[in-house]
Design a protein around this motif. Structure first.
Motif, short mmCIF file in Angstrom:
data_model
loop_
_atom_site.label_atom_id
_atom_site.label_comp_id
_atom_site.label_asym_id
_atom_site.label_seq_id
_atom_site.Cartn_x
_atom_site.Cartn_y
_atom_site.Cartn_z
N SER A 63 0.85 -1.18 0.00
CA SER A 63 0.00 0.00 0.00
C SER A 63 0.89 1.23 0.00
CB SER A 63 -0.93 0.01 1.23
OG SER A 63 -1.69 1.21 1.28
N ASN A 92 -8.66 6.10 -5.38
CA ASN A 92 -8.04 4.94 -4.74
C ASN A 92 -8.12 3.73 -5.66
OD1 ASN A 92 -7.51 6.44 -2.43
ND2 ASN A 92 -9.43 5.86 -1.44
N ASN A 302 -10.74 -8.14 0.23
CA ASN A 302 -10.40 -7.64 1.56
C ASN A 302 -10.22 -8.73 2.61
OD1 ASN A 302 -10.53 -5.00 0.61
ND2 ASN A 302 -12.68 -4.76 1.18
N THR A 340 -9.00 -0.63 5.46
CA THR A 340 -8.96 0.44 4.46
C THR A 340 -7.80 0.16 3.53
OG1 THR A 340 -7.47 1.90 5.71
CG2 THR A 340 -9.84 2.06 6.20
N ASP A 341 -7.60 1.04 2.58
CA ASP A 341 -6.47 0.88 1.66
C ASP A 341 -5.14 1.00 2.39
OD1 ASP A 341 -8.13 0.54 -0.52
OD2 ASP A 341 -8.26 2.69 -0.93
N LYS A 342 -5.14 1.57 3.59
CA LYS A 342 -3.89 1.79 4.32
C LYS A 342 -3.75 0.93 5.57
CE LYS A 342 -3.52 6.69 3.03
NZ LYS A 342 -3.33 8.06 3.56
N HIS A 382 -0.19 -0.19 9.51
CA HIS A 382 -0.79 1.05 9.02
C HIS A 382 0.22 1.74 8.11
CE1 HIS A 382 -3.94 4.28 10.26
NE2 HIS A 382 -3.73 4.25 8.97
#
Length: 421
Positions: A63, A92, A302, A340-342, A382
């Protein structure tokens, strides 16, 4: 003059604010092998225009957050063809990449300078990462690839003595090393009294050896941490492989549970030299066997789940008077979830067991001992910026020790039942 000063102030203060407030978006995804769909660890993802990038984690995930713009992504990994992809990052994006193996025939190499160029991306010291392909190119013992013997060729690593599969790190002892197989603790890494390790090379994908500066997530060790990951299995095609050695033979089966979504892997290994001992009127025997298994399934972009296990035993017998049995058993359930994406998370439920038993028929009693480990881990990663990654989580471990149980095997035995505390 006054209007000119106002323009200068506008340029100095307003323009940087506009740049700082520029829209940013996150590019994330998973990188895998195109033939087997095995996720690849440590793949470099480089943004050419900004000369920044990241790398995939232990589960092949990456990411990175960048300002809105057009970029050229370069994805590179040793032994695979480099991928260059142009993207328009205006939202995104979730992009998964499959890398193809690369093989080339090279002419002879002439060394003209003794210059070693290192491209250091992270300040982490005393860490060695090895793929199983690299390990298989190292010298072997009795025709058998051995994980533990291979890492003793690294700087700062020595073997624990002749006929031992343990290893010492810079003066530390064998019991000061933490050995993990798919995050599960392996309490004894040896087969046949140290001549071989418990790790079947056919089932291993990658390993990382921490010789210093051990990350907090491992709970701390005096000497080192050896972190080993099993293969996930081929989710494209069924494959059967194996080998016959001087001491042992092995067989591995892998294939899809559901094509491109789920896979299984089963690998077994056993020694057979003891089968020939009766030919020489020898009643003694010594042999080992082990089994590696793994199930993987990607629910959606996911969520992914994994179930892996290992079972191994060593048996040493002297006629009918003495039998020594010992070995490891581990089971691990893992759930990867992308919040999330992060924000990437991994939940692990782990069981480890080590058993050690003696059957002493000449004194008519059995001895059993062991240690069990129940481990709950929840790790989060993260990806704050391309240069800053925050790792945190929870870890709870419960140990159950059995120092020893003595049980008589006959009614005439002079030994009473006794439990050590």
């Amino acid at each position: 003059m006054k209007s000119k000063s106002l323009r200068v102030l506008f340029i100095c203060f307003v323009l940087p604010l506009s740049i700082f407030s520029q829209d940013k978006f996150t590019l994330r995804g998973t990188i895998s092998d195109s033939n087997t769909n095995e996720t690849l660890i440590g793949v470099t993802v480089l943004i050419s225009e900004l000369q920044t990038g990241t790398s995939t984690n232990e589960y092949g995930f990456f990411s990175i957050t960048l300002p809105e713009a057009n970029y050229t992504i370069q994805i590179s990994y040793l032994g695979y063809k480099t991928i260059n992809r142009s993207i328009n990052l205006n939202q995104n994006l979730n992009l998964n990449f499959s890398m193809e193996e690369s093989s080339e025939s090279l002419n002879e190499i002439v060394i003209t300078e003794n210059v070693e160029k290192l491209d250091l991306k992270r300040p982490q010291m005393s860490v060695n990462s090895l793929s199983i392909n690299t390990i298989k190119q190292m010298p072997v013992v009795l025709g058998e690839v051995d994980i533990i013997k291979s890492i003793t060729l690294l700087p700062g690593v020595t073997n624990a003595g002749e006929g031992s599969s343990g290893f010492n790190i810079r003066g530390g002892s064998v019991d000061q090393n933490l050995i993990l197989l798919d995050e599960a603790t392996i309490f004894n890494s040896s087969h046949l009294f140290g001549f071989f390790s418990v790790f079947n090379p056919d089932a291993i994908k990658d390993l990382k050896l921490f010789k210093g500066g051990i990350p907090a997530k491992y709970g701390g060790r005096v000497s080192s941490v050896l972190d080993i990951y099993q293969k996930e299995g081929n989710s494209n095609n069924f494959k059967l492989s194996g080998g016959i050695g001087l001491v042992s033979s092995r067989l591995m089966a892998e294939g899809p549970l559901k094509k491109n979504k789920g896979s299984f892997l089963v690998a077994g290994r056993s020694s057979y030299a003891h089968l020939f001992l009766p030919l020489f009127d020898i009643d003694n025997s010594a042999y080992f066997y082990d089994l590696n298994t793994k199930l993987s399934y990607r629910i959606n972009d996911n969520n992914s789940v994994y179930l892996s296990g290992y079972f191994g035993r060593d048996v040493f017998e002297i006629s009918d008077s003495f039998e020594n049995t010992y070995g490891n058993s581990v089971l691990n359930f893992r759930w990867n979830h992308l919040f999330t994406d992060k924000l990437f998370s991994n939940l692990s439920l782990i069981y480890s067991d080590y058993y050690y038993g003696l059957k002493l028929n000449f004194v008519e009693f059995d001895w059993n001992s062991g240690i069990q480990n129940f481990n709950l881990r929840y790790d989060l990663k993260h990806y704050l910026t391309p240069k800053l990654k925050l790792e945190y989580g929870l870890n709870s471990i419960y140990y159950s020790f059995n120092p020893g149980e003595i049980r008589p095997t006959t009614e005439t035995s002079g030994i009473n039942s006794f439990d050590l505390i």
